[in-house]
Scaffold this motif. Sequence first.
Motif, PDB file in Angstrom:
ATOM      1  N   MET A   1      55.002  -4.936 -29.757  1.00  0.00           N
ATOM      2  CA  MET A   1      55.552  -5.492 -30.981  1.00  0.00           C
ATOM      3  C   MET A   1      54.598  -5.147 -32.122  1.00  0.00           C
ATOM      4  O   MET A   1      53.402  -5.349 -32.013  1.00  0.00           O
ATOM      5  CB  MET A   1      55.698  -7.006 -30.839  1.00  0.00           C
ATOM      6  CG  MET A   1      56.195  -7.672 -32.081  1.00  0.00           C
ATOM      7  SD  MET A   1      56.367  -9.474 -31.960  1.00  0.00           S
ATOM      8  CE  MET A   1      57.253  -9.669 -30.446  1.00  0.00           C
ATOM      9  N   ASN A   2      55.162  -4.659 -33.206  1.00  0.00           N
ATOM     10  CA  ASN A   2      54.305  -4.305 -34.337  1.00  0.00           C
ATOM     11  C   ASN A   2      54.096  -5.509 -35.265  1.00  0.00           C
ATOM     12  O   ASN A   2      54.679  -6.572 -35.074  1.00  0.00           O
ATOM     13  CB  ASN A   2      54.863  -3.098 -35.097  1.00  0.00           C
ATOM     14  CG  ASN A   2      56.191  -3.377 -35.776  1.00  0.00           C
ATOM     15  OD1 ASN A   2      56.455  -4.476 -36.239  1.00  0.00           O
ATOM     16  ND2 ASN A   2      57.035  -2.367 -35.838  1.00  0.00           N
ATOM     17  N   GLU A   3      53.256  -5.312 -36.237  1.00  0.00           N
ATOM     18  CA  GLU A   3      52.877  -6.407 -37.137  1.00  0.00           C
ATOM     19  C   GLU A   3      54.067  -6.963 -37.924  1.00  0.00           C
ATOM     20  O   GLU A   3      54.196  -8.184 -38.087  1.00  0.00           O
ATOM     21  CB  GLU A   3      51.797  -5.914 -38.101  1.00  0.00           C
ATOM     22  CG  GLU A   3      51.225  -7.000 -38.969  1.00  0.00           C
ATOM     23  CD  GLU A   3      50.092  -6.511 -39.862  1.00  0.00           C
ATOM     24  OE1 GLU A   3      49.597  -7.333 -40.642  1.00  0.00           O
ATOM     25  OE2 GLU A   3      49.706  -5.337 -39.781  1.00  0.00           O
ATOM     26  N   LYS A   4      54.958  -6.088 -38.391  1.00  0.00           N
ATOM     27  CA  LYS A   4      56.137  -6.551 -39.143  1.00  0.00           C
ATOM     28  C   LYS A   4      57.020  -7.434 -38.285  1.00  0.00           C
ATOM     29  O   LYS A   4      57.504  -8.471 -38.739  1.00  0.00           O
ATOM     30  CB  LYS A   4      56.963  -5.368 -39.649  1.00  0.00           C
ATOM     31  CG  LYS A   4      56.402  -4.691 -40.851  1.00  0.00           C
ATOM     32  CD  LYS A   4      57.346  -3.597 -41.310  1.00  0.00           C
ATOM     33  CE  LYS A   4      56.717  -2.767 -42.397  1.00  0.00           C
ATOM     34  NZ  LYS A   4      57.599  -1.669 -42.813  1.00  0.00           N
ATOM     35  N   GLU A   5      57.251  -7.014 -37.044  1.00  0.00           N
ATOM     36  CA  GLU A   5      58.100  -7.799 -36.148  1.00  0.00           C
ATOM     37  C   GLU A   5      57.477  -9.166 -35.866  1.00  0.00           C
ATOM     38  O   GLU A   5      58.183 -10.179 -35.817  1.00  0.00           O
ATOM     39  CB  GLU A   5      58.355  -7.041 -34.839  1.00  0.00           C
ATOM     40  CG  GLU A   5      59.174  -5.778 -35.019  1.00  0.00           C
ATOM     41  CD  GLU A   5      60.515  -6.021 -35.675  1.00  0.00           C
ATOM     42  OE1 GLU A   5      61.204  -6.988 -35.288  1.00  0.00           O
ATOM     43  OE2 GLU A   5      60.868  -5.273 -36.596  1.00  0.00           O
ATOM     44  N   GLN A   6      56.170  -9.208 -35.702  1.00  0.00           N
ATOM     45  CA  GLN A   6      55.484 -10.479 -35.477  1.00  0.00           C
ATOM     46  C   GLN A   6      55.601 -11.379 -36.705  1.00  0.00           C
ATOM     47  O   GLN A   6      55.832 -12.585 -36.580  1.00  0.00           O
ATOM     48  CB  GLN A   6      54.009 -10.244 -35.134  1.00  0.00           C
ATOM     49  CG  GLN A   6      53.271 -11.528 -34.790  1.00  0.00           C
ATOM     50  CD  GLN A   6      53.844 -12.214 -33.561  1.00  0.00           C
ATOM     51  OE1 GLN A   6      54.041 -11.588 -32.526  1.00  0.00           O
ATOM     52  NE2 GLN A   6      54.134 -13.500 -33.675  1.00  0.00           N
ATOM     53  N   MET A   7      55.477 -10.801 -37.883  1.00  0.00           N
ATOM     54  CA  MET A   7      55.604 -11.586 -39.117  1.00  0.00           C
ATOM     55  C   MET A   7      57.018 -12.140 -39.266  1.00  0.00           C
ATOM     56  O   MET A   7      57.205 -13.279 -39.699  1.00  0.00           O
ATOM     57  CB  MET A   7      55.236 -10.719 -40.328  1.00  0.00           C
ATOM     58  CG  MET A   7      53.757 -10.369 -40.370  1.00  0.00           C
ATOM     59  SD  MET A   7      53.341  -9.167 -41.646  1.00  0.00           S
ATOM     60  CE  MET A   7      53.370 -10.240 -43.105  1.00  0.00           C
ATOM     61  N   LYS A   8      58.013 -11.362 -38.867  1.00  0.00           N
ATOM     62  CA  LYS A   8      59.404 -11.825 -38.931  1.00  0.00           C
ATOM     63  C   LYS A   8      59.625 -12.989 -37.964  1.00  0.00           C
ATOM     64  O   LYS A   8      60.271 -13.983 -38.327  1.00  0.00           O
ATOM     65  CB  LYS A   8      60.359 -10.676 -38.619  1.00  0.00           C
ATOM     66  CG  LYS A   8      60.402  -9.620 -39.701  1.00  0.00           C
ATOM     67  CD  LYS A   8      61.260  -8.448 -39.288  1.00  0.00           C
ATOM     68  CE  LYS A   8      61.223  -7.350 -40.330  1.00  0.00           C
ATOM     69  NZ  LYS A   8      62.063  -6.197 -39.939  1.00  0.00           N
ATOM     70  N   LEU A   9      59.099 -12.858 -36.743  1.00  0.00           N
ATOM     71  CA  LEU A   9      59.236 -13.947 -35.767  1.00  0.00           C
ATOM     72  C   LEU A   9      58.535 -15.214 -36.244  1.00  0.00           C
ATOM     73  O   LEU A   9      59.062 -16.320 -36.085  1.00  0.00           O
ATOM     74  CB  LEU A   9      58.679 -13.515 -34.415  1.00  0.00           C
ATOM     75  CG  LEU A   9      59.499 -12.494 -33.642  1.00  0.00           C
ATOM     76  CD1 LEU A   9      58.760 -12.048 -32.393  1.00  0.00           C
ATOM     77  CD2 LEU A   9      60.861 -13.049 -33.296  1.00  0.00           C
ATOM     78  N   ASP A  10      57.364 -15.051 -36.824  1.00  0.00           N
ATOM     79  CA  ASP A  10      56.642 -16.208 -37.358  1.00  0.00           C
ATOM     80  C   ASP A  10      57.435 -16.879 -38.477  1.00  0.00           C
ATOM     81  O   ASP A  10      57.474 -18.106 -38.574  1.00  0.00           O
ATOM     82  CB  ASP A  10      55.267 -15.797 -37.879  1.00  0.00           C
ATOM     83  CG  ASP A  10      54.278 -15.493 -36.770  1.00  0.00           C
ATOM     84  OD1 ASP A  10      54.533 -15.884 -35.606  1.00  0.00           O
ATOM     85  OD2 ASP A  10      53.245 -14.860 -37.066  1.00  0.00           O
ATOM     86  N   MET A  11      58.073 -16.075 -39.321  1.00  0.00           N
ATOM     87  CA  MET A  11      58.869 -16.633 -40.412  1.00  0.00           C
ATOM     88  C   MET A  11      60.046 -17.432 -39.864  1.00  0.00           C
ATOM     89  O   MET A  11      60.342 -18.530 -40.358  1.00  0.00           O
ATOM     90  CB  MET A  11      59.366 -15.519 -41.327  1.00  0.00           C
ATOM     91  CG  MET A  11      60.147 -16.024 -42.524  1.00  0.00           C
ATOM     92  SD  MET A  11      59.145 -16.967 -43.690  1.00  0.00           S
ATOM     93  CE  MET A  11      58.210 -15.634 -44.452  1.00  0.00           C
ATOM     94  N   VAL A  12      60.711 -16.915 -38.845  1.00  0.00           N
ATOM     95  CA  VAL A  12      61.833 -17.641 -38.229  1.00  0.00           C
ATOM     96  C   VAL A  12      61.347 -18.988 -37.705  1.00  0.00           C
ATOM     97  O   VAL A  12      61.989 -20.015 -37.912  1.00  0.00           O
ATOM     98  CB  VAL A  12      62.483 -16.797 -37.105  1.00  0.00           C
ATOM     99  CG1 VAL A  12      63.461 -17.637 -36.288  1.00  0.00           C
ATOM    100  CG2 VAL A  12      63.181 -15.585 -37.696  1.00  0.00           C
ATOM    101  N   LYS A  13      60.185 -18.989 -37.052  1.00  0.00           N
ATOM    102  CA  LYS A  13      59.617 -20.237 -36.533  1.00  0.00           C
ATOM    103  C   LYS A  13      59.350 -21.224 -37.672  1.00  0.00           C
ATOM    104  O   LYS A  13      59.722 -22.394 -37.580  1.00  0.00           O
ATOM    105  CB  LYS A  13      58.320 -19.944 -35.776  1.00  0.00           C
ATOM    106  CG  LYS A  13      57.623 -21.183 -35.257  1.00  0.00           C
ATOM    107  CD  LYS A  13      56.297 -20.863 -34.625  1.00  0.00           C
ATOM    108  CE  LYS A  13      55.286 -20.637 -35.733  1.00  0.00           C
ATOM    109  NZ  LYS A  13      53.908 -20.465 -35.256  1.00  0.00           N
ATOM    110  N   HIS A  14      58.727 -20.740 -38.747  1.00  0.00           N
ATOM    111  CA  HIS A  14      58.421 -21.612 -39.884  1.00  0.00           C
ATOM    112  C   HIS A  14      59.701 -22.170 -40.519  1.00  0.00           C
ATOM    113  O   HIS A  14      59.748 -23.354 -40.883  1.00  0.00           O
ATOM    114  CB  HIS A  14      57.610 -20.868 -40.940  1.00  0.00           C
ATOM    115  CG  HIS A  14      56.190 -20.646 -40.567  1.00  0.00           C
ATOM    116  ND1 HIS A  14      55.260 -21.669 -40.471  1.00  0.00           N
ATOM    117  CD2 HIS A  14      55.521 -19.520 -40.244  1.00  0.00           C
ATOM    118  CE1 HIS A  14      54.096 -21.179 -40.114  1.00  0.00           C
ATOM    119  NE2 HIS A  14      54.223 -19.871 -39.965  1.00  0.00           N
ATOM    120  N   LEU A  15      60.715 -21.335 -40.651  1.00  0.00           N
ATOM    121  CA  LEU A  15      61.972 -21.796 -41.245  1.00  0.00           C
ATOM    122  C   LEU A  15      62.622 -22.864 -40.374  1.00  0.00           C
ATOM    123  O   LEU A  15      63.107 -23.881 -40.888  1.00  0.00           O
ATOM    124  CB  LEU A  15      62.926 -20.616 -41.460  1.00  0.00           C
ATOM    125  CG  LEU A  15      62.472 -19.555 -42.450  1.00  0.00           C
ATOM    126  CD1 LEU A  15      63.451 -18.384 -42.461  1.00  0.00           C
ATOM    127  CD2 LEU A  15      62.298 -20.128 -43.849  1.00  0.00           C
TER     128      LEU A  15
END
Length: 73
Positions: A1-15
């Motif tokens: 998993m690249n950094e962008k994908e990890q940031m997207k997953l983290d954003m979903v969690k935060h939302l």
Amino acid sequence: MNEKEQMKLDMVKHLALRLMDDDLQLTIEQALATVINSDTYQRLQRDATGFYYQSPGYVYSFLQNELKTAKVS
């Protein structure tokens, strides 16, 4: 998993967590479903929008507006 994908997953969690903070009756499954079925999520998935790079509060404001105007897909 690249950094962008990890940031997207983290954003979903935060939302999802913010949705649960706003509605204490909401389960994690319901919160995640709300996020994943939203136009905001679709924007988050498009790299060109840069949503994954923004603060969770900023992106959450888009989700809140979408939910208030009943424009959830």
